[in-house]
Design a protein around this motif. Structure first.
Motif, PDB file in Angstrom:
ATOM      1  N   VAL A  42      27.768  18.373  40.937  1.00  0.00           N
ATOM      2  CA  VAL A  42      28.703  17.876  41.221  1.00  0.00           C
ATOM      3  C   VAL A  42      29.663  16.607  40.265  1.00  0.00           C
ATOM      4  CG1 VAL A  42      29.573  17.191  43.651  1.00  0.00           C
ATOM      5  CG2 VAL A  42      28.590  19.151  43.513  1.00  0.00           C
ATOM      6  N   ARG A  43      28.796  15.777  40.453  1.00  0.00           N
ATOM      7  CA  ARG A  43      29.064  14.557  39.896  1.00  0.00           C
ATOM      8  C   ARG A  43      29.495  14.346  38.285  1.00  0.00           C
ATOM      9  NH1 ARG A  43      24.394  10.329  42.805  1.00  0.00           N
ATOM     10  NH2 ARG A  43      24.861  10.544  44.443  1.00  0.00           N
ATOM     11  N   ALA A  44      28.172  15.220  37.640  1.00  0.00           N
ATOM     12  CA  ALA A  44      28.481  15.573  36.264  1.00  0.00           C
ATOM     13  C   ALA A  44      30.351  16.431  35.784  1.00  0.00           C
ATOM     14  CB  ALA A  44      27.549  16.486  36.037  1.00  0.00           C
ATOM     15  N   ILE A  45      30.177  17.047  36.893  1.00  0.00           N
ATOM     16  CA  ILE A  45      30.928  17.844  36.645  1.00  0.00           C
ATOM     17  C   ILE A  45      32.994  16.897  37.596  1.00  0.00           C
ATOM     18  CG2 ILE A  45      33.006  19.395  37.728  1.00  0.00           C
ATOM     19  CD1 ILE A  45      29.710  21.602  37.792  1.00  0.00           C
ATOM     20  N   GLY A  46      32.335  16.327  38.080  1.00  0.00           N
ATOM     21  CA  GLY A  46      33.147  15.210  38.414  1.00  0.00           C
ATOM     22  C   GLY A  46      33.456  14.137  37.135  1.00  0.00           C
ATOM     23  N   ALA A  47      32.899  13.879  36.969  1.00  0.00           N
ATOM     24  CA  ALA A  47      33.086  12.329  35.634  1.00  0.00           C
ATOM     25  C   ALA A  47      33.420  13.568  34.267  1.00  0.00           C
ATOM     26  CB  ALA A  47      31.586  12.428  35.489  1.00  0.00           C
ATOM     27  N   TYR A  48      33.055  14.591  34.161  1.00  0.00           N
ATOM     28  CA  TYR A  48      33.545  14.933  32.973  1.00  0.00           C
ATOM     29  C   TYR A  48      35.621  15.753  33.075  1.00  0.00           C
ATOM     30  CZ  TYR A  48      34.887  19.057  29.772  1.00  0.00           C
ATOM     31  OH  TYR A  48      34.874  19.962  28.754  1.00  0.00           O
ATOM     32  N   TYR A  49      35.392  16.187  34.572  1.00  0.00           N
ATOM     33  CA  TYR A  49      36.995  16.275  35.216  1.00  0.00           C
ATOM     34  C   TYR A  49      37.773  14.992  34.969  1.00  0.00           C
ATOM     35  CZ  TYR A  49      40.749  17.754  37.726  1.00  0.00           C
ATOM     36  OH  TYR A  49      42.270  18.267  38.572  1.00  0.00           O
ATOM     37  N   LYS A  57      44.281  17.094  33.824  1.00  0.00           N
ATOM     38  CA  LYS A  57      42.888  16.979  33.897  1.00  0.00           C
ATOM     39  C   LYS A  57      42.739  18.563  33.701  1.00  0.00           C
ATOM     40  CE  LYS A  57      42.639  13.294  35.306  1.00  0.00           C
ATOM     41  NZ  LYS A  57      41.750  11.971  34.819  1.00  0.00           N
ATOM     42  N   ARG A  58      41.699  18.438  32.808  1.00  0.00           N
ATOM     43  CA  ARG A  58      39.937  19.078  32.737  1.00  0.00           C
ATOM     44  C   ARG A  58      38.875  20.173  32.906  1.00  0.00           C
ATOM     45  NH1 ARG A  58      44.955  22.620  30.307  1.00  0.00           N
ATOM     46  NH2 ARG A  58      45.140  21.194  28.455  1.00  0.00           N
ATOM     47  N   TRP A  59      38.465  20.712  33.457  1.00  0.00           N
ATOM     48  CA  TRP A  59      37.074  21.437  34.100  1.00  0.00           C
ATOM     49  C   TRP A  59      35.654  22.164  32.674  1.00  0.00           C
ATOM     50  CZ3 TRP A  59      36.750  20.019  39.654  1.00  0.00           C
ATOM     51  CH2 TRP A  59      37.806  20.260  39.110  1.00  0.00           C
ATOM     52  N   PRO A  60      35.246  21.692  33.027  1.00  0.00           N
ATOM     53  CA  PRO A  60      34.186  22.144  31.756  1.00  0.00           C
ATOM     54  C   PRO A  60      34.444  23.582  31.862  1.00  0.00           C
ATOM     55  CG  PRO A  60      32.687  21.614  33.487  1.00  0.00           C
ATOM     56  CD  PRO A  60      34.160  21.230  34.154  1.00  0.00           C
ATOM     57  N   SER A  61      34.481  24.006  30.725  1.00  0.00           N
ATOM     58  CA  SER A  61      34.065  25.487  30.411  1.00  0.00           C
ATOM     59  C   SER A  61      33.188  26.337  30.587  1.00  0.00           C
ATOM     60  CB  SER A  61      35.207  26.022  28.852  1.00  0.00           C
ATOM     61  OG  SER A  61      34.379  25.372  27.670  1.00  0.00           O
ATOM     62  N   SER A  62      31.923  25.453  30.105  1.00  0.00           N
ATOM     63  CA  SER A  62      30.789  26.291  30.450  1.00  0.00           C
ATOM     64  C   SER A  62      30.023  24.586  30.966  1.00  0.00           C
ATOM     65  CB  SER A  62      30.112  26.598  28.981  1.00  0.00           C
ATOM     66  OG  SER A  62      29.767  25.157  27.927  1.00  0.00           O
ATOM     67  N   LEU A  63      29.095  24.932  31.374  1.00  0.00           N
ATOM     68  CA  LEU A  63      27.792  23.686  31.584  1.00  0.00           C
ATOM     69  C   LEU A  63      27.447  22.911  30.753  1.00  0.00           C
ATOM     70  CD1 LEU A  63      25.512  26.038  34.586  1.00  0.00           C
ATOM     71  CD2 LEU A  63      26.738  24.012  34.718  1.00  0.00           C
ATOM     72  N   GLU A  64      26.787  23.706  29.307  1.00  0.00           N
ATOM     73  CA  GLU A  64      26.623  23.003  28.120  1.00  0.00           C
ATOM     74  C   GLU A  64      27.739  22.222  28.092  1.00  0.00           C
ATOM     75  OE1 GLU A  64      26.853  26.248  28.976  1.00  0.00           O
ATOM     76  OE2 GLU A  64      24.406  26.918  28.280  1.00  0.00           O
ATOM     77  N   ASP A  65      29.431  22.322  28.213  1.00  0.00           N
ATOM     78  CA  ASP A  65      30.140  20.762  27.547  1.00  0.00           C
ATOM     79  C   ASP A  65      29.202  19.805  28.702  1.00  0.00           C
ATOM     80  OD1 ASP A  65      31.627  22.828  27.217  1.00  0.00           O
ATOM     81  OD2 ASP A  65      33.057  22.939  28.451  1.00  0.00           O
ATOM     82  N   LEU A  66      28.560  19.991  29.793  1.00  0.00           N
ATOM     83  CA  LEU A  66      28.344  18.512  30.520  1.00  0.00           C
ATOM     84  C   LEU A  66      26.736  17.919  29.640  1.00  0.00           C
ATOM     85  CD1 LEU A  66      28.040  20.169  33.951  1.00  0.00           C
ATOM     86  CD2 LEU A  66      29.730  19.389  32.609  1.00  0.00           C
ATOM     87  N   SER A  98      37.399  26.611  39.252  1.00  0.00           N
ATOM     88  CA  SER A  98      38.222  26.548  40.074  1.00  0.00           C
ATOM     89  C   SER A  98      39.163  27.562  39.490  1.00  0.00           C
ATOM     90  CB  SER A  98      38.453  25.142  38.471  1.00  0.00           C
ATOM     91  OG  SER A  98      39.025  25.903  37.346  1.00  0.00           O
ATOM     92  N   PRO A  99      40.343  26.818  39.950  1.00  0.00           N
ATOM     93  CA  PRO A  99      41.466  28.219  39.825  1.00  0.00           C
ATOM     94  C   PRO A  99      42.253  28.913  38.281  1.00  0.00           C
ATOM     95  CG  PRO A  99      42.354  26.476  41.796  1.00  0.00           C
ATOM     96  CD  PRO A  99      40.841  26.163  41.010  1.00  0.00           C
ATOM     97  N   ASP A 100      42.316  27.276  37.465  1.00  0.00           N
ATOM     98  CA  ASP A 100      42.229  28.131  36.138  1.00  0.00           C
ATOM     99  C   ASP A 100      41.323  28.291  35.349  1.00  0.00           C
ATOM    100  OD1 ASP A 100      40.975  25.586  36.602  1.00  0.00           O
ATOM    101  OD2 ASP A 100      42.087  24.395  34.890  1.00  0.00           O
ATOM    102  N   GLY A 101      40.725  28.341  35.747  1.00  0.00           N
ATOM    103  CA  GLY A 101      39.477  29.467  35.109  1.00  0.00           C
ATOM    104  C   GLY A 101      38.196  28.247  35.398  1.00  0.00           C
ATOM    105  N   GLY A 102      38.236  26.892  34.515  1.00  0.00           N
ATOM    106  CA  GLY A 102      36.824  26.219  34.806  1.00  0.00           C
ATOM    107  C   GLY A 102      35.758  26.066  35.732  1.00  0.00           C
ATOM    108  N   ILE A 103      35.314  25.320  35.231  1.00  0.00           N
ATOM    109  CA  ILE A 103      33.801  25.674  36.469  1.00  0.00           C
ATOM    110  C   ILE A 103      33.653  24.265  37.337  1.00  0.00           C
ATOM    111  CG2 ILE A 103      31.484  25.172  36.544  1.00  0.00           C
ATOM    112  CD1 ILE A 103      31.126  26.346  33.652  1.00  0.00           C
ATOM    113  N   GLN A 104      34.157  24.310  38.515  1.00  0.00           N
ATOM    114  CA  GLN A 104      34.378  23.290  38.940  1.00  0.00           C
ATOM    115  C   GLN A 104      33.102  22.992  40.430  1.00  0.00           C
ATOM    116  OE1 GLN A 104      37.608  24.336  42.021  1.00  0.00           O
ATOM    117  NE2 GLN A 104      37.495  22.231  43.220  1.00  0.00           N
ATOM    118  N   GLY A 105      32.234  24.083  40.223  1.00  0.00           N
ATOM    119  CA  GLY A 105      31.187  24.078  40.685  1.00  0.00           C
ATOM    120  C   GLY A 105      29.636  24.596  40.587  1.00  0.00           C
ATOM    121  N   VAL A 106      28.864  24.979  41.033  1.00  0.00           N
ATOM    122  CA  VAL A 106      27.786  25.749  40.728  1.00  0.00           C
ATOM    123  C   VAL A 106      27.206  26.000  42.961  1.00  0.00           C
ATOM    124  CG1 VAL A 106      26.767  24.971  38.547  1.00  0.00           C
ATOM    125  CG2 VAL A 106      25.795  24.266  41.046  1.00  0.00           C
TER     126      VAL A 106
END
Length: 153
Positions: A42-49, A57-66, A98-106
């Protein structure tokens, strides 16, 4: 001879109760690790976003983006490594999009029943009551609300 049989019966019964206790303790530890690891995601995705360059603002497209955020000139790591799901161990995380297709969580893929049956407060995460570990979604919610919760639907 009867005394030996009674003694063996008592030893086997005590061993069984010890094994149940050890098994439950192991599940408690995996559950705590799941909550800690979920919070890290959650913290990593939030920091990325939140560190998205520009106004959008963009969500990561894969966990590797983190692991390697290459959106800016300087490389930034939001996670040191991709942590496995401590409960299911063999299977990868299920992604919450997320609604736009990025990763919002796990969330875990485990259908096992958690020990904590009611709502869970874990640092800044607030998770709803769950009948399985799959019900706990570790989701970053942007600062639109004052509290960040992991229980988004």
């Amino acid at each position: 001879m009867i005394a030996v049989l009674v003694m063996l019966l008592l030893v086997s019964l005590s061993t069984q109760s010890v094994m149940q206790s050890v098994s439950q303790q192991a599940q408690r530890e995996r559950e705590a690790a799941l909550l800690s690891t979920g919070l890290q995601y959650v913290r990593a995705i939030g920091a990325y976003y939140e560190s998205s360059p520009g106004a959008v603002k963009r969500w990561p497209s894969s966990l590797e983006d983190l692991l390697e955020d290459k959106r800016k000139l300087q490389l930034h790591r939001h996670l040191r490594e991709l942590y496995p799901d401590p409960v299911s161990r063999a299977t990868p995380w299920e992604l919450v999009l997320s609604p736009d297709g990025g990763i919002q969580g796990v969330r875990s893929r485990s259908s096992q029943t958690p020990i904590r049956s009611g709502p869970v407060q874990w640092e800044e995460l607030q998770l709803p009551a769950a009948s399985s570990y799959q019900d706990w979604k570790f989701v970053y919610l942007p600062a639109a609300s004052p509290k960040r919760t992991g229980g988004a639907s």
